[in-house]
Write an enzyme that holds these catalytic residues in place. Structure first.
Site, PDB file in Angstrom:
ATOM      1  N   ASP A 281       1.938 -15.276   6.653  1.00  0.00           N
ATOM      2  CA  ASP A 281       1.552 -16.667   6.414  1.00  0.00           C
ATOM      3  C   ASP A 281       1.593 -17.004   4.930  1.00  0.00           C
ATOM      4  OD1 ASP A 281       1.265 -17.073   9.119  1.00  0.00           O
ATOM      5  OD2 ASP A 281      -0.928 -17.098   9.116  1.00  0.00           O
TER       6      ASP A 281
ATOM      7  N   ARG B 158       4.644  11.005  -2.802  1.00  0.00           N
ATOM      8  CA  ARG B 158       4.535  10.622  -1.395  1.00  0.00           C
ATOM      9  C   ARG B 158       5.834  10.925  -0.638  1.00  0.00           C
ATOM     10  NH1 ARG B 158       4.741   4.450   0.958  1.00  0.00           N
ATOM     11  NH2 ARG B 158       4.302   5.010   3.119  1.00  0.00           N
TER      12      ARG B 158
ATOM     13  N   GLU C 273      12.811  -9.445   1.003  1.00  0.00           N
ATOM     14  CA  GLU C 273      12.043  -8.301   1.515  1.00  0.00           C
ATOM     15  C   GLU C 273      12.851  -7.037   1.237  1.00  0.00           C
ATOM     16  OE1 GLU C 273      11.396  -8.518   5.747  1.00  0.00           O
ATOM     17  OE2 GLU C 273      10.595  -6.467   5.844  1.00  0.00           O
TER      18      GLU C 273
ATOM     19  N   TYR D 288      11.120   9.026   0.606  1.00  0.00           N
ATOM     20  CA  TYR D 288      11.102   7.997  -0.439  1.00  0.00           C
ATOM     21  C   TYR D 288      11.700   8.445  -1.775  1.00  0.00           C
ATOM     22  CZ  TYR D 288       8.090   5.730   2.960  1.00  0.00           C
ATOM     23  OH  TYR D 288       7.610   5.161   4.110  1.00  0.00           O
TER      24      TYR D 288
ATOM     25  N   ASN E 255       8.121  -5.544  -1.394  1.00  0.00           N
ATOM     26  CA  ASN E 255       8.086  -4.415  -0.458  1.00  0.00           C
ATOM     27  C   ASN E 255       6.686  -4.416   0.153  1.00  0.00           C
ATOM     28  OD1 ASN E 255       8.006  -2.071   0.981  1.00  0.00           O
ATOM     29  ND2 ASN E 255       9.095  -0.851  -0.527  1.00  0.00           N
TER      30      ASN E 255
ATOM     31  N   ALA F  10       3.429  -0.808   4.630  1.00  0.00           N
ATOM     32  CA  ALA F  10       2.943  -0.821   6.020  1.00  0.00           C
ATOM     33  C   ALA F  10       2.531  -2.221   6.486  1.00  0.00           C
ATOM     34  CB  ALA F  10       1.776   0.158   6.183  1.00  0.00           C
TER      35      ALA F  10
ATOM     36  N   ARG G  40      13.619   4.539  11.874  1.00  0.00           N
ATOM     37  CA  ARG G  40      12.442   5.419  11.881  1.00  0.00           C
ATOM     38  C   ARG G  40      11.595   5.155  13.138  1.00  0.00           C
ATOM     39  NH1 ARG G  40       9.661   5.025   6.223  1.00  0.00           N
ATOM     40  NH2 ARG G  40       8.532   6.821   7.112  1.00  0.00           N
TER      41      ARG G  40
ATOM     42  N   HIS H 132       4.574  -4.417   9.049  1.00  0.00           N
ATOM     43  CA  HIS H 132       4.640  -4.245  10.492  1.00  0.00           C
ATOM     44  C   HIS H 132       3.516  -4.948  11.265  1.00  0.00           C
ATOM     45  CE1 HIS H 132       7.630  -1.482   9.127  1.00  0.00           C
ATOM     46  NE2 HIS H 132       6.736  -0.680   8.567  1.00  0.00           N
TER      47      HIS H 132
ATOM     48  N   ARG I   2       7.830   0.842  13.178  1.00  0.00           N
ATOM     49  CA  ARG I   2       8.432   0.302  11.950  1.00  0.00           C
ATOM     50  C   ARG I   2       9.592  -0.653  12.244  1.00  0.00           C
ATOM     51  NH1 ARG I   2       6.100   3.667   7.923  1.00  0.00           N
ATOM     52  NH2 ARG I   2       5.722   5.748   8.735  1.00  0.00           N
TER      53      ARG I   2
ATOM     54  N   PRO J 269       0.798  -1.231   0.000  1.00  0.00           N
ATOM     55  CA  PRO J 269       0.000   0.000   0.000  1.00  0.00           C
ATOM     56  C   PRO J 269       0.829   1.278   0.000  1.00  0.00           C
ATOM     57  CG  PRO J 269      -0.131  -1.114   2.123  1.00  0.00           C
ATOM     58  CD  PRO J 269       0.540  -2.068   1.176  1.00  0.00           C
ATOM     59  N   ASN J 270       0.289   2.247  -0.723  1.00  0.00           N
ATOM     60  CA  ASN J 270       0.825   3.612  -0.836  1.00  0.00           C
ATOM     61  C   ASN J 270       2.055   3.725  -1.740  1.00  0.00           C
ATOM     62  OD1 ASN J 270      -1.070   4.990   0.987  1.00  0.00           O
ATOM     63  ND2 ASN J 270      -0.146   3.690   2.553  1.00  0.00           N
TER      64      ASN J 270
ATOM     65  N   HIS K  32      12.961  -2.575   1.394  1.00  0.00           N
ATOM     66  CA  HIS K  32      12.410  -1.286   1.814  1.00  0.00           C
ATOM     67  C   HIS K  32      13.268  -0.183   1.217  1.00  0.00           C
ATOM     68  CE1 HIS K  32       9.687  -3.214   4.598  1.00  0.00           C
ATOM     69  NE2 HIS K  32      10.700  -4.005   4.934  1.00  0.00           N
ATOM     70  N   ILE K  33      12.589   0.885   0.814  1.00  0.00           N
ATOM     71  CA  ILE K  33      13.282   2.045   0.250  1.00  0.00           C
ATOM     72  C   ILE K  33      14.012   2.781   1.375  1.00  0.00           C
ATOM     73  CG2 ILE K  33      12.931   4.260  -0.934  1.00  0.00           C
ATOM     74  CD1 ILE K  33      10.310   2.866  -2.110  1.00  0.00           C
ATOM     75  N   SER K  34      13.279   3.029   2.447  1.00  0.00           N
ATOM     76  CA  SER K  34      13.864   3.668   3.630  1.00  0.00           C
ATOM     77  C   SER K  34      14.453   2.582   4.529  1.00  0.00           C
ATOM     78  CB  SER K  34      12.789   4.462   4.378  1.00  0.00           C
ATOM     79  OG  SER K  34      11.832   3.570   4.945  1.00  0.00           O
TER      80      SER K  34
END
Ligand code: DQA
Length: 145
Positions: free
Chosen positions: A87, A18, A98, A23, A74, A77, A107, A80, A111, A10-11, A100-102
């Site tokens: 699962d 954003r 996995e 990001y 990725n 959210a 943070r 978390h 997170r 999401p997002n 992540h950009i950040s």
């Protein structure tokens, strides 16, 4: 060419507008093209998708599990708190990276937990869009072992 899925939660479809301070200013389409190009250089057939819908993401992971397709994910959210996503990831039958950009560990405290990390082959975080390139390189080296 080996098929690889790059799935985004999401997002992430709003990349570019954003929180650019967190990001960057590359759009989602720019990210997708970059992943496809990196894939081609590595001899991987990369398909990039994004959804804001947990059920849709779980469905894509089920199909990847059935098809033995490696996944770069990725989870955004969902990272978390989504046990449903974890699962689904646990059922995968090929490597899962996995990304992540950040760097979530640097943070907010919420997170710092990833419910996905424990079922991933490995995690790459904090390198901006380059996190995806590094993940594809990791998959490529796993596939050519
Ligand atoms: C993110 C980090 C998550 O904490 C956040 O919810 C995102 C993006 C990243 O790529 O840095 O949506 O996964």
């Amino acid at each position: 060419m080996k098929k690889v899925l790059v799935l985004n939660g999401p997002n992430l479809g709003r990349l570019g507008s954003r929180e650019p301070d967190v990001y960057g200013d590359t759009s989602y389409d720019g990210l997708a093209k970059r992943c496809e190009r990196t894939g081609l250089d590595l001899g991987l057939d990369v398909e990039v998708r994004q959804t804001d819908d947990e059920a849709e993401l779980v469905g894509w992971l089920h199909a990847a599990a059935d098809d033995r397709t490696p996944v770069v994910l990725n989870p955004a959210a969902f990272t978390h708190y989504s046990y449903a996503l974890r699962d689904a990831c646990a059922q995968l039958t090929a490597p899962l990276i996995e990304v992540h950009i950040s760097n979530p560990a640097a943070r907010e405290v919420f997170r710092h937990t990833s419910v996905v990390a424990g079922v991933a082959t490995g995690t790459i975080a904090g390198f901006g869009m380059n996190s995806y390139d590094l993940a594809l390189q990791a998959l490529h080296s796993l596939e050519s072992r």
